[in-house]
Design a protein around this motif. Structure first.
Motif, PDB file in Angstrom:
ATOM      1  N   ILE A   4     -27.753 -16.911  -7.519  1.00 40.51           N
ATOM      2  CA  ILE A   4     -28.925 -16.660  -8.358  1.00 40.51           C
ATOM      3  C   ILE A   4     -29.148 -17.840  -9.290  1.00 40.51           C
ATOM      4  N   GLU A   6     -31.745 -18.642 -12.482  1.00 44.10           N
ATOM      5  CA  GLU A   6     -32.786 -18.152 -13.386  1.00 44.10           C
ATOM      6  C   GLU A   6     -33.415 -19.338 -14.118  1.00 44.10           C
ATOM      7  N   SER A  21     -38.548 -16.914 -13.849  1.00 42.86           N
ATOM      8  CA  SER A  21     -38.374 -16.871 -12.405  1.00 42.86           C
ATOM      9  C   SER A  21     -36.901 -16.732 -12.069  1.00 42.86           C
ATOM     10  N   CYS A  22     -36.654 -16.102 -10.954  1.00 38.88           N
ATOM     11  CA  CYS A  22     -35.294 -15.878 -10.478  1.00 38.88           C
ATOM     12  C   CYS A  22     -35.291 -16.129  -8.979  1.00 38.88           C
ATOM     13  N   TYR A  36     -36.119  -7.807 -13.278  1.00 40.10           N
ATOM     14  CA  TYR A  36     -35.541  -8.140 -14.574  1.00 40.10           C
ATOM     15  C   TYR A  36     -35.278  -6.890 -15.404  1.00 40.10           C
ATOM     16  N   THR A  50     -39.356  -4.587 -11.658  1.00 37.55           N
ATOM     17  CA  THR A  50     -38.715  -4.882 -10.384  1.00 37.55           C
ATOM     18  C   THR A  50     -39.748  -4.854  -9.279  1.00 37.55           C
ATOM     19  N   CYS A  97     -31.839 -11.374 -14.632  1.00 38.29           N
ATOM     20  CA  CYS A  97     -32.284 -11.152 -13.265  1.00 38.29           C
ATOM     21  C   CYS A  97     -31.357 -10.118 -12.626  1.00 38.29           C
ATOM     22  N   TYR A  99     -30.631  -7.841  -8.874  1.00 37.55           N
ATOM     23  CA  TYR A  99     -30.994  -7.582  -7.489  1.00 37.55           C
ATOM     24  C   TYR A  99     -30.058  -6.535  -6.909  1.00 37.55           C
TER      25      TYR A  99
END
Length: 117
Positions: A4, A6, A21-22, A36, A50, A97, A99
């Motif tokens: 990742i 960021e 941004s990620c 986020y 998300t 960030c 996921y």
């Protein structure tokens, strides 16, 4: 394995805008949701926004109506962009960030956003 990166954040004036941004790289096939969350001082970690692999979006109540999340995929990366407008002091937080891969949530290192009055 997912890596990742960021970017964005920093100090923003009251009423201004920012874009975070990620980008994820690596085992992208396992990711189905990114976005986020944020740590606001004195509060529990809360949802910002998300976006799923099917482009379904979800927003936290505090940012709904003044934020937009979007995604961009390439063969090697998945990138999500968070645009926030009309910033207020209460948006000051560390933005993480996030996921989901194979049913498990993962966090990025976080980036500080400070809204100055």
């Amino acid at each position: 394995q997912v890596d990742i990166v960021e970017s964005g954040g920093g100090v923003v004036q009251f009423g201004g805008s920012l874009r975070l941004s990620c980008s994820a790289s690596g085992s992208l096939y396992s990711i189905w949701n990114m976005g986020y969350y944020r740590d606001v001082p004195g509060k529990q970690r809360e949802l910002v926004a998300t976006i799923s692999s099917a482009n379904f979006t979800s927003y936290g109540n505090a940012v709904k109506g003044r934020s937009a999340i979007s995604g961009h995929n390439t063969k090697t990366t998945i990138t999500v962009y968070l645009q926030m407008n009309s910033l207020v002091v209460e948006d000051t937080a560390i933005y993480y960030c996030y996921y989901v891969a194979r049913g498990t949530g993962h966090w990025g290192p976080g980036t500080q956003v400070t809204v100055s009055s």
